[in-house]
Design a protein around this motif. Structure first.
Motif, PDB file in Angstrom:
ATOM      1  N   ARG B  51      -7.465   2.865   3.825  1.00 53.61           N
ATOM      2  CA  ARG B  51      -8.109   3.989   4.504  1.00 53.61           C
ATOM      3  C   ARG B  51      -7.663   5.359   4.000  1.00 53.61           C
ATOM      4  N   VAL B  53      -7.162   6.674   1.193  1.00 52.66           N
ATOM      5  CA  VAL B  53      -7.845   7.333   0.085  1.00 52.66           C
ATOM      6  C   VAL B  53      -9.300   7.639   0.382  1.00 52.66           C
ATOM      7  N   ASN B  54      -9.789   7.174   1.537  1.00 56.67           N
ATOM      8  CA  ASN B  54     -11.195   7.427   1.838  1.00 56.67           C
ATOM      9  C   ASN B  54     -11.491   8.917   1.828  1.00 56.67           C
ATOM     10  N   GLY B  55     -12.494   9.274   1.097  1.00 59.20           N
ATOM     11  CA  GLY B  55     -12.831  10.676   0.976  1.00 59.20           C
ATOM     12  C   GLY B  55     -11.962  11.385  -0.044  1.00 59.20           C
ATOM     13  N   GLY B  56     -10.945  10.671  -0.533  1.00 59.01           N
ATOM     14  CA  GLY B  56      -9.876  11.179  -1.382  1.00 59.01           C
ATOM     15  C   GLY B  56     -10.228  12.368  -2.278  1.00 59.01           C
ATOM     16  N   VAL B  59      -9.893  12.614  -6.729  1.00 58.45           N
ATOM     17  CA  VAL B  59     -10.106  11.333  -7.393  1.00 58.45           C
ATOM     18  C   VAL B  59     -11.171  11.505  -8.468  1.00 58.45           C
ATOM     19  N   SER B  62     -12.724   5.592  -9.840  1.00 57.36           N
ATOM     20  CA  SER B  62     -12.169   4.447  -9.121  1.00 57.36           C
ATOM     21  C   SER B  62     -12.975   3.225  -9.499  1.00 57.36           C
ATOM     22  N   LEU B  64     -13.000  -1.427  -9.309  1.00 52.81           N
ATOM     23  CA  LEU B  64     -12.419  -2.681  -8.847  1.00 52.81           C
ATOM     24  C   LEU B  64     -11.622  -3.326  -9.975  1.00 52.81           C
ATOM     25  N   VAL B 120      -5.174   0.608  -4.506  1.00 54.19           N
ATOM     26  CA  VAL B 120      -5.170   0.556  -3.050  1.00 54.19           C
ATOM     27  C   VAL B 120      -5.956  -0.653  -2.552  1.00 54.19           C
ATOM     28  N   ASN B 121      -5.719  -0.978  -1.284  1.00 56.89           N
ATOM     29  CA  ASN B 121      -6.427  -2.064  -0.604  1.00 56.89           C
ATOM     30  C   ASN B 121      -6.306  -3.401  -1.359  1.00 56.89           C
ATOM     31  N   GLY B 145      -8.059  -5.249  -6.052  1.00 56.07           N
ATOM     32  CA  GLY B 145      -7.874  -3.992  -5.353  1.00 56.07           C
ATOM     33  C   GLY B 145      -8.694  -2.908  -6.033  1.00 56.07           C
ATOM     34  N   THR B 146      -8.628  -1.704  -5.509  1.00 56.33           N
ATOM     35  CA  THR B 146      -9.357  -0.593  -6.093  1.00 56.33           C
ATOM     36  C   THR B 146      -8.370   0.311  -6.827  1.00 56.33           C
TER      37      THR B 146
END
Lengths: 106, 154
Positions: B51, B53-56, B59, B62, B64, B120-121, B145-146
């Motif tokens: 969460r 980095v959401n909107g990060g 960046v 990004s 996968l 992340v994630n 992950g991402t």
């Protein structure tokens, strides 16, 4: 095509949802490779032949998923998950699923 | 009589002794390489939180990233595990293979995320595999992950 497994594409804004897209595939190796890996497995260590199998399976499942997303007119797939299982001896099944979305610069 | 029994079970005994040593040697080498790579990739952090980095901001890219590994359980450990499962208790002999498969998968994931500032994630999933004979003979692990690329350090 942007792909991520978080709920959005970092640095981008989701403008439209297209629903869930999935891709699944079952793959196996040539039987002589299976035999070689079986012998290797008795002695222990990493089974590179099968690592490659899973790698190929994952790539194909992702390709199928993104193809489906493209058909819907999406430019990104978010929240991608994988699920694996062994369907039969020496084969690998991989299921990839995510949500197709349209993103724009934030 | 005793000789006959001995001859009958000699292949099994040889296999047990041989795989005991090969398993140990391979395990030690594998851990050595895992530790070396973990040291090398220690700058690239991975987290199971997504969460944050959401909107990060900042960046630039990004994507996968995935890594997978299949590690087998050698005959000796499988045999000990078979006996162990009858009597119950912690099955330590399988833990090494599981641990190696997971760590190797994470390392391969990091390898395919060259230049990223973080992953992340991260999620890990494993499936027991069986082939040849229908028995538990190894474990496959897949980590994904991402990978997040930032122009400034996080």
């Amino acid at each position: 095509m942007y792909i991520s497994n978080v709920e959005s594409i970092p640095g981008k804004r989701v403008v439209k949802h297209h629903g869930m897209v999935t891709g699944s595939t079952v793959r196996a190796r040539f039987f002589l490779v299976d035999f070689g890996q079986w012998v290797k497995g008795i002695f222990g260590g990493e089974l590179r032949g099968y690592s490659k199998l899973i790698s190929d399976t994952r790539q194909q499942a992702l390709d199928r998923m993104t193809a489906q997303a493209k058909e819907l007119g999406a430019n990104a797939v978010v929240n991608v998950r994988f699920s694996t299982s062994t369907v039969s001896l020496g084969s690998s099944e991989l299921y990839a699923y995510g949500t197709a979305v349209e993103v724009a610069d934030a | 009589m005793l000789e006959q029994v001995l001859i009958q079970y000699l292949p099994l005994l040889i296999l047990l002794v041989v795989t005991f040593f090969t398993g140990r040697i391979i395990e030690r080498r594998h851990y050595k390489s895992i530790l070396k790579w973990e040291e090398e990739f220690s700058r690239l952090r991975h987290t199971s939180i997504g969460r944050r980095v959401n909107g990060g901001a900042g960046v630039t890219e990004s994507r996968l990233v995935c890594g997978e590994a299949v590690v087998s359980v050698e005959f000796f450990r499988w045999f000990v595990g078979l006996l162990h499962s009858m009597f119950g208790g912690a099955m330590r002999e399988y833990e090494s293979s599981l641990d190696r498969a997971r760590r190797e998968a994470i390392l391969r994931m990091k390898q395919s995320a060259a230049g990223a500032s973080a992953i992340v994630n991260v999620r890990i999933e494993h499936t027991p595999i069986s082939y040849g004979m229908s028995r538990f003979s190894g474990v496959e692990a897949i980590a994904w992950g991402t990978a997040v690329y930032k122009d400034t350090e996080i």
